[in-house]
Write a protein that holds these residues in place. Structure first.
Motif, PDB file in Angstrom:
ATOM      1  N   TYR A 190       3.250   0.231   2.103  1.00 49.14           N
ATOM      2  CA  TYR A 190       4.021  -0.225   0.974  1.00 49.14           C
ATOM      3  C   TYR A 190       3.161  -0.007  -0.279  1.00 49.14           C
ATOM      4  O   TYR A 190       1.940  -0.022  -0.216  1.00 49.14           O
ATOM      5  CB  TYR A 190       4.350  -1.700   1.160  1.00 49.14           C
ATOM      6  CG  TYR A 190       5.147  -2.281   0.029  1.00 49.14           C
ATOM      7  CD1 TYR A 190       6.510  -2.024  -0.068  1.00 49.14           C
ATOM      8  CD2 TYR A 190       4.546  -3.048  -0.947  1.00 49.14           C
ATOM      9  CE1 TYR A 190       7.247  -2.534  -1.112  1.00 49.14           C
ATOM     10  CE2 TYR A 190       5.278  -3.568  -1.988  1.00 49.14           C
ATOM     11  CZ  TYR A 190       6.624  -3.304  -2.075  1.00 49.14           C
ATOM     12  OH  TYR A 190       7.351  -3.800  -3.111  1.00 49.14           O
ATOM     13  N   GLY A 220      -9.822  -3.527   2.683  1.00 44.00           N
ATOM     14  CA  GLY A 220      -8.510  -4.039   3.106  1.00 44.00           C
ATOM     15  C   GLY A 220      -7.331  -3.584   2.270  1.00 44.00           C
ATOM     16  O   GLY A 220      -6.272  -4.189   2.329  1.00 44.00           O
ATOM     17  N   THR A 249      -8.401   3.257   5.180  1.00 43.23           N
ATOM     18  CA  THR A 249      -8.519   3.813   6.525  1.00 43.23           C
ATOM     19  C   THR A 249      -7.150   4.096   7.106  1.00 43.23           C
ATOM     20  O   THR A 249      -6.932   5.129   7.745  1.00 43.23           O
ATOM     21  CB  THR A 249      -9.236   2.812   7.444  1.00 43.23           C
ATOM     22  OG1 THR A 249     -10.352   2.306   6.755  1.00 43.23           O
ATOM     23  CG2 THR A 249      -9.653   3.451   8.730  1.00 43.23           C
ATOM     24  N   ARG A 302      -6.859  -7.878   4.109  1.00 42.69           N
ATOM     25  CA  ARG A 302      -7.472  -8.051   5.416  1.00 42.69           C
ATOM     26  C   ARG A 302      -7.536  -9.528   5.837  1.00 42.69           C
ATOM     27  O   ARG A 302      -7.191  -9.868   6.967  1.00 42.69           O
ATOM     28  CB  ARG A 302      -8.847  -7.411   5.444  1.00 42.69           C
ATOM     29  CG  ARG A 302      -9.294  -7.206   6.854  1.00 42.69           C
ATOM     30  CD  ARG A 302     -10.450  -6.316   6.991  1.00 42.69           C
ATOM     31  NE  ARG A 302     -10.153  -4.917   6.720  1.00 42.69           N
ATOM     32  CZ  ARG A 302     -11.058  -4.053   6.344  1.00 42.69           C
ATOM     33  NH1 ARG A 302     -12.286  -4.433   6.175  1.00 42.69           N
ATOM     34  NH2 ARG A 302     -10.730  -2.800   6.132  1.00 42.69           N
TER      35      ARG A 302
HETATM   36  P1  ADP Z   1      -9.670  -0.400   4.181  1.00 46.65           P
HETATM   37  O1  ADP Z   1      -9.950   0.827   4.943  1.00 46.65           O
HETATM   38  O2  ADP Z   1      -9.203  -0.111   2.785  1.00 46.65           O
HETATM   39  O3  ADP Z   1     -10.768  -1.403   4.169  1.00 46.65           O
HETATM   40  P2  ADP Z   1      -7.630  -0.818   6.157  1.00 46.65           P
HETATM   41  O4  ADP Z   1      -7.043   0.549   6.096  1.00 46.65           O
HETATM   42  O5  ADP Z   1      -8.498  -1.120   7.322  1.00 46.65           O
HETATM   43  O6  ADP Z   1      -8.424  -1.143   4.833  1.00 46.65           O
HETATM   44  O7  ADP Z   1      -6.456  -1.872   6.043  1.00 46.65           O
HETATM   45  C1  ADP Z   1      -6.498  -3.158   6.570  1.00 46.65           C
HETATM   46  C2  ADP Z   1      -5.153  -3.539   7.110  1.00 46.65           C
HETATM   47  O8  ADP Z   1      -4.222  -3.726   6.060  1.00 46.65           O
HETATM   48  C3  ADP Z   1      -4.549  -2.490   8.011  1.00 46.65           C
HETATM   49  O9  ADP Z   1      -4.017  -3.157   9.109  1.00 46.65           O
HETATM   50  C4  ADP Z   1      -3.466  -1.858   7.187  1.00 46.65           C
HETATM   51  O10 ADP Z   1      -2.412  -1.428   7.992  1.00 46.65           O
HETATM   52  C5  ADP Z   1      -3.047  -2.979   6.277  1.00 46.65           C
HETATM   53  N1  ADP Z   1      -2.587  -2.473   4.976  1.00 46.65           N
HETATM   54  C6  ADP Z   1      -3.340  -2.296   3.871  1.00 46.65           C
HETATM   55  N2  ADP Z   1      -2.584  -1.809   2.861  1.00 46.65           N
HETATM   56  C7  ADP Z   1      -1.340  -1.661   3.338  1.00 46.65           C
HETATM   57  C8  ADP Z   1      -0.110  -1.215   2.755  1.00 46.65           C
HETATM   58  N3  ADP Z   1      -0.025  -0.800   1.492  1.00 46.65           N
HETATM   59  N4  ADP Z   1       0.965  -1.204   3.533  1.00 46.65           N
HETATM   60  C9  ADP Z   1       0.892  -1.619   4.811  1.00 46.65           C
HETATM   61  N5  ADP Z   1      -0.203  -2.075   5.411  1.00 46.65           N
HETATM   62  C10 ADP Z   1      -1.326  -2.100   4.690  1.00 46.65           C
END
Ligand code: ADP
Length: 852
Positions: free
Chosen positions: A344, A378, A382, A562
């Motif tokens: 989203y 978060g 990733t 997160r």
């Molecule tokens: P980062 O790599 O930025 O630290 P992650 O990719 O591990 O964060 O994301 C953490 C969690 O939050 C994951 O489970 C991800 O699916 C969810 N998440 C983060 N942003 C979104 C978004 N825009 N829409 C849906 N889920 C999200």
């Protein structure tokens, strides 16, 4: 062990369960150990033990299915062989395991299993009466003919072999020297027999029975050899070597046996390996190296440590995906839908990713920049990387670079080192098994540097499209083509990414989310995911949006989602318990009978249908579905709120102002406190400040001192020289976080102005901006993150530098609507906006009059 001396094995033996073969007394076996139980045994018994007794273990053939070995102890075969662990070789490739060289001593039978964990230990009874070996004549008399017959067959068999091979000649001599009783076991392990047959021999505890069972096996081998010699007469010499003896199963417990005999290699396996090398699609250079290595391997004794190393190396070379790739299926429309479905918001990022993919579609071997997503934790960096792999139909592999400070982590160790391994890139390729995966280099900003070289420099070679088609890992020592790999990097900040590396990457900022976005993300993605993970359905749990907002504002304070995800997980766990309890107690009476008069009812919603989980007093009842998570339930599950709106409380005294700071974890609000006391005009700064911040503080004081008269600011003794007989202390709370940067300038000025004027700063104002000595306000970075932080903290008015006006466009409309922005180009404007009723320049005369 000498044949002439009796062996007494300990009455308690640790048990090693082997899948690979059956060890018989008198023979030696090499076995690979990788199951948790066996690994524990090796670690705590063989590697730690110091006495000879501690190297004696019980080897039990594991007759059950090897895959079921992990959890419960399989039912154990009753009879096993006590064995001496002669050698332990450890390796980390392809996974941690040990290779054990064990020599069988005698049979034993399990009387009682004493413990199962961490490795089984049993009370045993020795079955082979080894002392009887010392008296040959006695046993010969007893078994007489049977043993004689056996001996003759054994001699016949050995003599059919090529006597020019030293091992065969030695075996022939051994037949005469060994006690006859030992022969059935030893010959069974030398000739071709199935594991089942060996197991039967192991179970044959009575010597007579053992002789009887082995004779047919010997005869079968002799017949087989005869047949073979007939059909392949011309190449007789070769046949003998290949067919008859399995050289790795050697006898070595006999005094006359020299070491070189046991050191022969497992010919079959090496031949297989060579075949694999020849049929694999590795590059010409790699093939050349491998063939050279396999030649060396063939000449090497198996017990040499280098044997295992070389073998591991060759196995890795065979397994690497030299030419294996997945087929890209890229369709931009589908990619857009997939990205939208998975994530989203984050429009800017998705747009750039789609552009990138579109260009890839048009030009296949794109040598474009590496995408690097930069943002707080978060926010989905990733997970976007994973989605990209999914849209392309490629394998995904994440390489965590946080804390990596040794370049061999990237580029591997040279094979001359003990325990050398390939680097993470090659390792990753082996794991995914194709040469065109998506590699996510996570946290490139946290690469370290040490004496072991600079990993960032090694990464440069990996990421540079001009060089990476011939990336040479030190372990492989031959070039591997990385040009098909799609690299994506993530970082929290660009400040700590080495400049050369930064230069190779295209930075895409991923800012934090607004509260509304977080609510949407929670309801569209996080909650359904958590429900699924906990085996719940929407019919069982209901989390209204107000509750989500409560979690976001009172239980988390973060830019990403997160913690929110974790909190939702905690809620689901609590509900899962309730649901499981409910299922268990379905037959219990309905809630009307028991639940009456419970005061915790008050927070059950009006329609009284959904049940709040906070009804802890009703534990005995099956809850009605769905379980509603309201604020009370939230408190029960997550405890009291962690963050309250504390802002206004802290601004109840003069000398406090709220600034906005940017950190790699997103924007944050930052309090600045000041106090004054009698002194020598010194400025004290506390709260882990960087140099730039200290300079800002000095600038602020200087500007205030030079404008003290204009604003009628005086120190305690009424002097316009603010530092006259006065010390100032500035403190930036949350001292554990290092703060630096010029953007606190306006906050420090406001805070000091409040201190010297005795007026309170408005409690709903936050500010950011760099100042100059002349009182101008200069633009600063990270406006979006800072504004989001102010919004999260419930502030209403934000003072930003005039020249940052353009940054406001990036901020979501709903956030902008909640806030008032004051654009300031000089400090006068800042102070005017920060104090209720303005901070007007007072007419000097009036003030002077009153003073007089
Ligand atoms: P980062 O790599 O930025 O630290 P992650 O990719 O591990 O964060 O994301 C953490 C969690 O939050 C994951 O489970 C991800 O699916 C969810 N998440 C983060 N942003 C979104 C978004 N825009 N829409 C849906 N889920 C999200």
């Amino acid at each position: 062990m000498a044949a002439g001396s009796a062996i007494q094995i300990p009455s308690r033996l640790p048990l090693l369960l082997t899948h690979e073969g059956v060890l018989l007394p008198g023979s030696t076996m090499r076995t690979s150990v990788d199951s948790p139980r066996n690994m524990q045994l090796v670690r705590s018994r063989l590697l730690k033990g110091t006495s000879l007794r501690s190297t004696i273990i019980g080897v039990i053939p594991n007759t059950s299915d090897p895959t079921s070995d992990c959890d419960d102890l399989p039912s154990l075969h009753r009879i096993g062989t006590a064995a001496l662990a002669v050698q332990v070789v450890g390796s980390n490739w392809p996974k941690p395991h040990y290779t054990l060289l064990v020599t069988g001593l005698c049979r034993f039978q399990i009387l009682q299993l004493l413990k199962e964990k961490p490795y089984p230990v049993a009370e045993v009874e020795q079955l082979d009466r080894l002392e009887q070996f010392t008296n040959q004549h006695k046993s010969e008399e007893e078994l007489g003919e049977l043993s004689e017959q056996f001996y003759k067959y054994a001699v016949q068999l050995v003599e059919m072999l090529d006597m020019s091979v030293p091992a065969v000649a030695k075996l022939r001599r051994l037949l005469d020297n060994l006690p006859r009783e030992a022969l059935p076991d030893i010959l069974t392990s030398i000739i071709r027999t199935s594991n089942q047959e060996k197991l039967q021999i192991l179970d044959a505890v009575r010597l007579e029975e053992r002789f009887k069972m082995t004779i047919p096996l010997l005869v079968r081998q002799i017949e087989g050899l005869k047949l073979l010699q007939k059909t392949r007469k011309p190449k007789q010499d070769d046949d003998k070597r290949v067919v008859a003896i399995r050289p790795n199963r050697r006898i070595n417990h006999i005094p006359s046996t020299t070491e070189d005999e046991e050191e022969e290699e497992d010919h079959d396996d090496v031949v297989m390996l060579e075949k694999k090398i020849r049929t694999s699609s590795m590059s010409e250079q790699a093939l050349k190296v491998c063939l050279k290595e396999i030649k060396r391997l063939k000449k090497m004794p198996q017990s040499m440590p280098e044997y295992a190393l070389t073998r591991n190396y060759l196995e890795l070379m065979v397994e690497l995906p030299w030419n294996k790739s997945t087929k890209d299926r890229l369709e931009i429309r589908a990619a857009r839908i997939l990205l939208d479905n998975d994530h989203y918001a984050m429009e800017k990022l998705k747009k750039r990713v789609l552009e990138y993919l579109a260009v890839r579609q048009l030009k296949n071997n794109l040598k474009g920049p590496i995408l690097c997503f930069v943002g707080p934790p978060g926010v989905g960096k990733t997970s976007v990387g994973r989605s990209i792999a999914k849209t392309l139909g490629r394998e995904f592999h994440r390489i965590a670079l946080g804390g990596v400070c040794d370049q061999s982590d990237i580029r591997g160790h040279r094979r001359t080192y003990v325990g050398s391994m390939p680097g993470r890139i090659i390792n990753g390729l082996k794991t995914v098994g194709v040469n065109n995966p998506v590699f996510l280099l996570d946290e490139v900003d946290k690469l370290g540097k040490s004496l072991q070289g600079d990993p960032a420099a090694a990464l440069l070679e990996v990421l540079d499209p001009e060089q990476n088609h011939s990336f040479t890992d030190h372990y492989l020592n031959v070039a591997f083509d990385l040009s098909q790999v799609l690299f994506i990097a993530t970082a929290n900040t660009t400040a700590t990414i080495p400049p050369a590396l930064l230069d190779r990457m295209e930075i895409i900022q991923v800012p934090g989310y607004t509260q509304e976005e977080k609510i949407e993300i929670a309801h569209r993605h996080l909650i359904p995911k958590q429900l699924e993970q906990h085996g719940l359905t929407p019919q069982q749990i209901q989390i209204p949006q107000v509750t989500t907002l409560d979690i976001i504002t009172r239980y988390t304070r973060e830019a990403g989602v997160r913690s929110l995800d974790r909190k939702l997980g905690a809620i689901c766990r609590a509900v899962a318990v309730k649901v499981a309890e409910g299922q268990h107690k379905e037959t219990k009476p309905d809630r009307a009978e028991v639940g009456e008069g419970e005061d915790c009812k008050e927070h059950v919603t009006e329609d009284a249908k959904p049940e709040s989980i906070s009804d802890t007093a009703d534990l005995a009842l099956p809850p009605e579905m769905p379980i509603l998570i309201d604020f009370h339930a939230l408190k029960d599950i997550l405890g009291p709120p962690m963050y309250e709106m504390e802002v206004s409380e802290r601004l109840s005294q003069p000398g406090v102002a709220i600034g906005l700071a940017w950190t790699p974890l997103g924007g944050e609000i930052m309090f600045v406190e000041a106090s004054r006391m009698d002194g020598e005009g010194q400025l004290t700064l506390t709260g882990q400040l960087g140099d730039v911040m200290k300079e800002s503080a000095h600038l602020a004081i200087s500007w205030l001192r030079s404008n003290a008269k204009r604003y009628q600011l005086t120190n305690a003794s009424g002097s316009f020289d603010l530092l006259d007989n006065t010390d100032i202390h500035l403190h930036f709370p949350a001292g554990a976080v290092t703060k630096d940067g010029p953007s606190a300038g306006v906050t420090i000025v406001t805070c000091l102005a409040s201190l010297f004027s005795g007026r309170l700063v408005c409690s709903d104002v936050a500010m950011t901006g760099e100042i100059t000595l002349r009182g101008l306000v200069l633009p600063v970075g990270g406006i979006k993150d800072k504004v989001l932080a102010a919004h999260r903290a419930g502030l209403k008015r934000i003072i930003i530098p005039q020249r940052n006006e353009k940054d406001l466009e990036e901020i979501a409309v709903n956030v902008r609507q909640d806030l008032t922005f004051v654009l300031a180009s000089c400090l006068d404007e800042v102070l005017n906006a920060a104090f209720d009723g303005g901070f007007a320049v007072k007419p000097r005369v009036e003030r002077l009059n009153s003073k007089l």
